[in-house]
Design an enzyme around this catalytic site. Structure first.
Site, PDB file in Angstrom:
ATOM      1  N   LYS A 187     -21.409  -5.570  -8.958  1.00  0.00           N
ATOM      2  CA  LYS A 187     -20.885  -5.814  -7.602  1.00  0.00           C
ATOM      3  C   LYS A 187     -19.566  -5.045  -7.497  1.00  0.00           C
ATOM      4  O   LYS A 187     -18.513  -5.529  -7.899  1.00  0.00           O
ATOM      5  CB  LYS A 187     -20.640  -7.315  -7.404  1.00  0.00           C
ATOM      6  CG  LYS A 187     -20.755  -7.808  -5.983  1.00  0.00           C
ATOM      7  CD  LYS A 187     -19.849  -7.156  -4.967  1.00  0.00           C
ATOM      8  CE  LYS A 187     -18.466  -7.751  -4.899  1.00  0.00           C
ATOM      9  NZ  LYS A 187     -17.558  -6.948  -4.019  1.00  0.00           N
ATOM     10  N   GLU A 262     -10.119  -8.084 -16.933  1.00  0.00           N
ATOM     11  CA  GLU A 262      -9.161  -6.961 -16.936  1.00  0.00           C
ATOM     12  C   GLU A 262      -8.380  -7.073 -15.631  1.00  0.00           C
ATOM     13  O   GLU A 262      -8.905  -6.740 -14.566  1.00  0.00           O
ATOM     14  CB  GLU A 262      -9.913  -5.620 -16.963  1.00  0.00           C
ATOM     15  CG  GLU A 262     -10.777  -5.401 -18.173  1.00  0.00           C
ATOM     16  CD  GLU A 262      -9.973  -5.054 -19.420  1.00  0.00           C
ATOM     17  OE1 GLU A 262      -8.752  -4.836 -19.306  1.00  0.00           O
ATOM     18  OE2 GLU A 262     -10.575  -5.015 -20.495  1.00  0.00           O
ATOM     19  N   CYS A 296      -3.942  -0.012 -12.636  1.00  0.00           N
ATOM     20  CA  CYS A 296      -3.602  -1.308 -13.232  1.00  0.00           C
ATOM     21  C   CYS A 296      -2.466  -1.187 -14.234  1.00  0.00           C
ATOM     22  O   CYS A 296      -1.627  -2.066 -14.360  1.00  0.00           O
ATOM     23  CB  CYS A 296      -4.833  -1.879 -13.920  1.00  0.00           C
ATOM     24  SG  CYS A 296      -5.596  -0.704 -15.040  1.00  0.00           S
ATOM     25  N   GLU A 395       3.101  -7.067  -8.943  1.00  0.00           N
ATOM     26  CA  GLU A 395       2.371  -5.793  -8.936  1.00  0.00           C
ATOM     27  C   GLU A 395       2.260  -5.273  -7.502  1.00  0.00           C
ATOM     28  O   GLU A 395       1.758  -5.972  -6.627  1.00  0.00           O
ATOM     29  CB  GLU A 395       0.970  -6.012  -9.502  1.00  0.00           C
ATOM     30  CG  GLU A 395       0.149  -4.743  -9.566  1.00  0.00           C
ATOM     31  CD  GLU A 395      -1.280  -4.981 -10.047  1.00  0.00           C
ATOM     32  OE1 GLU A 395      -1.941  -5.900  -9.535  1.00  0.00           O
ATOM     33  OE2 GLU A 395      -1.734  -4.224 -10.923  1.00  0.00           O
TER      34      GLU A 395
HETATM   35  N1  LIG Z   1      -6.856  -4.225 -16.264  1.00  0.00           N
HETATM   36  C1  LIG Z   1      -7.577  -3.221 -15.817  1.00  0.00           C
HETATM   37  O1  LIG Z   1      -8.177  -2.469 -16.583  1.00  0.00           O
HETATM   38  C2  LIG Z   1      -7.676  -2.969 -14.334  1.00  0.00           C
HETATM   39  C3  LIG Z   1      -8.292  -1.793 -13.880  1.00  0.00           C
HETATM   40  C4  LIG Z   1      -8.353  -1.567 -12.504  1.00  0.00           C
HETATM   41  C5  LIG Z   1      -7.818  -2.484 -11.601  1.00  0.00           C
HETATM   42  N2  LIG Z   1      -7.231  -3.607 -12.062  1.00  0.00           N
HETATM   43  C6  LIG Z   1      -6.611  -4.567 -11.122  1.00  0.00           C
HETATM   44  O2  LIG Z   1      -7.413  -4.709  -9.963  1.00  0.00           O
HETATM   45  C7  LIG Z   1      -6.601  -5.072  -8.849  1.00  0.00           C
HETATM   46  C8  LIG Z   1      -6.975  -4.208  -7.661  1.00  0.00           C
HETATM   47  O3  LIG Z   1      -8.335  -4.325  -7.412  1.00  0.00           O
HETATM   48  P1  LIG Z   1      -8.907  -5.175  -6.190  1.00  0.00           P
HETATM   49  O4  LIG Z   1      -7.911  -5.238  -5.081  1.00  0.00           O
HETATM   50  O5  LIG Z   1     -10.272  -4.654  -5.924  1.00  0.00           O
HETATM   51  O6  LIG Z   1      -9.004  -6.625  -6.826  1.00  0.00           O
HETATM   52  P2  LIG Z   1      -9.722  -7.907  -6.216  1.00  0.00           P
HETATM   53  O7  LIG Z   1      -9.474  -9.008  -7.180  1.00  0.00           O
HETATM   54  O8  LIG Z   1      -9.348  -8.106  -4.809  1.00  0.00           O
HETATM   55  O9  LIG Z   1     -11.263  -7.515  -6.195  1.00  0.00           O
HETATM   56  C9  LIG Z   1     -11.947  -7.113  -7.355  1.00  0.00           C
HETATM   57  C10 LIG Z   1     -13.428  -7.404  -7.189  1.00  0.00           C
HETATM   58  O10 LIG Z   1     -13.608  -8.814  -7.109  1.00  0.00           O
HETATM   59  C11 LIG Z   1     -14.389  -9.135  -5.961  1.00  0.00           C
HETATM   60  N3  LIG Z   1     -14.021 -10.484  -5.519  1.00  0.00           N
HETATM   61  C12 LIG Z   1     -13.030 -10.843  -4.656  1.00  0.00           C
HETATM   62  N4  LIG Z   1     -13.016 -12.191  -4.500  1.00  0.00           N
HETATM   63  C13 LIG Z   1     -13.993 -12.687  -5.302  1.00  0.00           C
HETATM   64  C14 LIG Z   1     -14.448 -13.998  -5.611  1.00  0.00           C
HETATM   65  N5  LIG Z   1     -13.902 -15.082  -5.043  1.00  0.00           N
HETATM   66  N6  LIG Z   1     -15.455 -14.142  -6.498  1.00  0.00           N
HETATM   67  C15 LIG Z   1     -16.004 -13.058  -7.096  1.00  0.00           C
HETATM   68  N7  LIG Z   1     -15.638 -11.790  -6.828  1.00  0.00           N
HETATM   69  C16 LIG Z   1     -14.629 -11.600  -5.957  1.00  0.00           C
HETATM   70  C17 LIG Z   1     -14.068  -8.029  -4.980  1.00  0.00           C
HETATM   71  O11 LIG Z   1     -15.045  -7.932  -3.977  1.00  0.00           O
HETATM   72  C18 LIG Z   1     -14.035  -6.826  -5.909  1.00  0.00           C
HETATM   73  O12 LIG Z   1     -15.347  -6.383  -6.183  1.00  0.00           O
HETATM   74  C19 LIG Z   1      -5.184  -4.826  -9.290  1.00  0.00           C
HETATM   75  O13 LIG Z   1      -4.557  -6.058  -9.553  1.00  0.00           O
HETATM   76  C20 LIG Z   1      -5.342  -4.010 -10.570  1.00  0.00           C
HETATM   77  O14 LIG Z   1      -4.276  -4.123 -11.456  1.00  0.00           O
HETATM   78  C21 LIG Z   1      -7.156  -3.882 -13.399  1.00  0.00           C
HETATM   79  C1  LIG Z   2      -7.786   2.420 -16.692  1.00  0.00           C
HETATM   80  N1  LIG Z   2      -7.477   3.267 -15.589  1.00  0.00           N
HETATM   81  C2  LIG Z   2      -6.148   3.793 -15.799  1.00  0.00           C
HETATM   82  C3  LIG Z   2      -8.427   4.366 -15.537  1.00  0.00           C
HETATM   83  C4  LIG Z   2      -7.619   2.521 -14.385  1.00  0.00           C
HETATM   84  C5  LIG Z   2      -6.796   1.337 -14.221  1.00  0.00           C
HETATM   85  O1  LIG Z   2      -6.522   0.962 -13.106  1.00  0.00           O
END
Ligand SMILES: NC(=O)c1ccc[n+]([C@@H]2O[C@H](COP(=O)([O-])OP(=O)(O)OC[C@H]3O[C@@H](n4cnc5c(N)ncnc54)[C@H](O)[C@@H]3O)[C@@H](O)[C@H]2O)c1
Ligand SMILES: C[N+](C)(C)CC=O
Length: 505
Positions: A187, A262, A296, A395
């Site tokens: 998803k 993550e 991230c 963040e």
């Molecule tokens: N640690 C890592 O490797 C890593 C990598 C990339 C992004 N991120 C983090 O991701 C965040 C940005 O991404 P985003 O805005 O898409 O995050 P988000 O949490 O808003 O959404 C992530 C995913 O979760 C889904 N989602 C949202 N609500 C949900 C629920 N209640 N139940 C199940 N699924 C749900 C969304 O549709 C999407 O597919 C930032 O905080 C970033 O740091 C972390």
């Molecule tokens: C892991 N990286 C850096 C590719 C994506 C994180 O948001």
């Protein structure tokens, strides 16, 4: 061909074919660099999740698993290699879609596609190697027992991913999950799903057995939540915000379902006074302005030794002014738009709150004057920051770096660890012993020395504290999708002898 005519109209990818969403609803796709609606994606709901999970479950158990979950690793490797080859063939097209969907510079998107192909190839090799690692013997203290370990696929896995590296973040989960023998429901984020849907097309083209990978697009609450709570999903692997991660963990706990998370970060970059300033400035910029800071692990808290702070900031501003901000399709673009209007507003709010709290916007903080449309934000450098300010603590996920000075190594480490997050950290110094000390002292899953952000499929990726738990990539990424089974055999001809035998009649 006009860029927008490249947007295909896709359904949900379930059981090896395309399906319209059960409720017939679709979500618009907006190009964030132009604000134009360029297509739409299906909006899946609980009914579609049901179908996708059922297809994945059928694929897992089909013919006793002979064609997938219990097939030799070499069989699964063949499919993963075929996917990698198709990604390479379609690299330019996929990169274009990624850019139109997310606003990232085309060069960056092309690099992401290379990483996607490399990740499928890497896990193809690990799938092949897996069979040779089965039945690893365990040394026991009793001669009449023998024990070994089987590594088995966990089952049907739900993979929920974000929008910042849409296909790459999905691949970090899909490739190891399939290599392990799991079947999956992916998803992706509703804000950028186009390339993940194309992955469905690739799976169909290479003849991946139906149901092994299912791809459902839609809102988090409507498609992600029912996937996370589905009783026939054996594990959830999630990448996204800490808030959503918490919700997923609560849901999964009801069924004692394993999760790997993550999550977000607020990572520090410490720069000492013994460095080449321009080289360090470039890493600081790459660490927080690449992908418009929507990373991230962005090193968004810059800690400067007081002796070089003034010179460093002068050079940082000079370098930031030279970044090419443009339509991400333009050659040489290094800062595209952020992903959506919502993200644009959120970042602008962070900047205005920082100003209200007394911080100085040393550079940037606004829409670039030459770009009248699109969700563009200048690279933004913020000084006079205190550790209680929102800009220091939360963040931003945008091209915004905040800066504090330090005097001693001890103070630098204290400031670096002054966060609930623990994804990454970085240190730049010519004193390598100091770098080693600091790499041990920083409380995070990743530490970079004399750089920021390089990421290799062979090395573990993941965070501590509120940045989550579990590790992706490398062997650790495969282990995420394997369950460890102990098999112990009694191998003596003698009776065990704990009970006395009953007397014979
Ligand atoms: N640690 C890592 O490797 C890593 C990598 C990339 C992004 N991120 C983090 O991701 C965040 C940005 O991404 P985003 O805005 O898409 O995050 P988000 O949490 O808003 O959404 C992530 C995913 O979760 C889904 N989602 C949202 N609500 C949900 C629920 N209640 N139940 C199940 N699924 C749900 C969304 O549709 C999407 O597919 C930032 O905080 C970033 O740091 C972390
Ligand atoms: C892991 N990286 C850096 C590719 C994506 C994180 O948001």
């Amino acid at each position: 061909m006009a860029a927008t005519s490249a947007i295909p109209r896709r359904g949900l990818f379930i059981g090896g074919g395309w399906r319209e969403p059960s409720l017939g609803r679709r979500l618009p796709v907006v190009n964030p660099a132009t604000e134009a609606t360029i297509g739409d994606i299906p909006a899946a709901t609980a009914e579609d999740v049901e179908l996708a999970v059922s297809a994945a479950r059928d694929a897992f158990g089909r013919d006793g698993g002979r064609h997938w979950s219990r097939a030799p690793g070499a069989v699964r490797a063949k499919y993963l290699k075929a996917i990698a080859a198709k990604i390479k063939d379609k690299k330019s097209y996929l990169a274009l879609l990624e850019t139109l969907d997310s606003g990232k510079p085309l060069d960056e998107a092309a690099g992401d596609m290379e990483d996607v192909a490399a990740c499928f190839e890497y896990y193809a090799d690990l799938a092949e190697a897996l069979d040779g690692k089965q039945r690893a013997p365990i040394s026991l203290p009793m001669e009449n027992f023998e024990s070994y370990v089987l590594k088995e696929p966990i089952g049907v896995v739900g993979l929920i991913t974000p929008w910042n590296y849409p296909l790459l973040m999905a691949t970090w989960k899909v490739a190891p999950a399939l290599a392990a023998g799991c079947t999956a429901v992916l998803k992706p984020s509703e804000l950028a799903s186009l390339t993940c849907l194309e992955l469905g097309g690739i799976c169909a083209e290479i003849g991946l057995p139906p149901g092994v990978l299912n791809i459902i697009t839609g809102l988090g609450t409507e498609a992600g939540a029912p996937l996370a709570s589905h009783p026939h999903v054996d594990k959830i692997a999630f990448t996204g915000s800490t808030e959503t991660g918490k919700r997923i963990m609560i849901t999964a706990s009801q069924m004692v379902k394993p999760v790997s998370l993550e999550l977000g970060g607020k990572s520090p970059l410490i720069v000492f006074d013994d460095v080449d300033i321009d080289k360090a400035v470039e890493w600081a910029m790459f660490g927080c302005f690449a992908n418009a800071g929507q990373v991230c692990s962005a090193t968004s808290r810059l800690l400067l030794h007081e002796k070089i702070a003034k010179r460093f900031l002068d050079r940082l501003v000079a370098w930031a002014k030279s970044i090419k901000i443009s339509d991400p399709l333009e050659e040489g673009c290094r800062l595209g738009s952020v992903v959506s209007e919502g993200q644009y507003q959120k970042i602008m709010k962070f900047i205005s709150t920082a100003r209200c709290e007394g911080a100085t916007i040393l550079y940037g903080g606004a829409r670039p004057q030459h770009l009248k449309r699109g969700f563009f934000i200048e690279p933004t450098i913020i000084t006079n920051v205190s550790t209680s300010m929102q800009i220091w603590r939360e963040e931003v996920f945008g091209p915004v770096i905040c800066i504090k000075e330090f005097r001693t190594e001890c103070e630098a480490v204290e400031l670096a660890n002054d966060t609930h997050y623990g994804l990454a950290g970085a240190v730049i110094s010519n004193d390598l012993e100091r770098c080693e000390r600091i790499s041990k002292a920083i409380q995070s899953g990743i530490v970079w020395i004399n750089c920021s952000q390089p990421c290799f499929v062979q090395a573990p990726w993941g965070g501590n504290k509120r940045s989550g738990f579990g590790r992706e990539l490398g062997q650790w990424g495969l282990d995420n999708y394997l369950s460890v089974k102990q098999v112990t055999k009694y191998c003596s001809d003698e009776p065990y002898g704990w009970y006395r035998p009953p007397s014979k009649l």
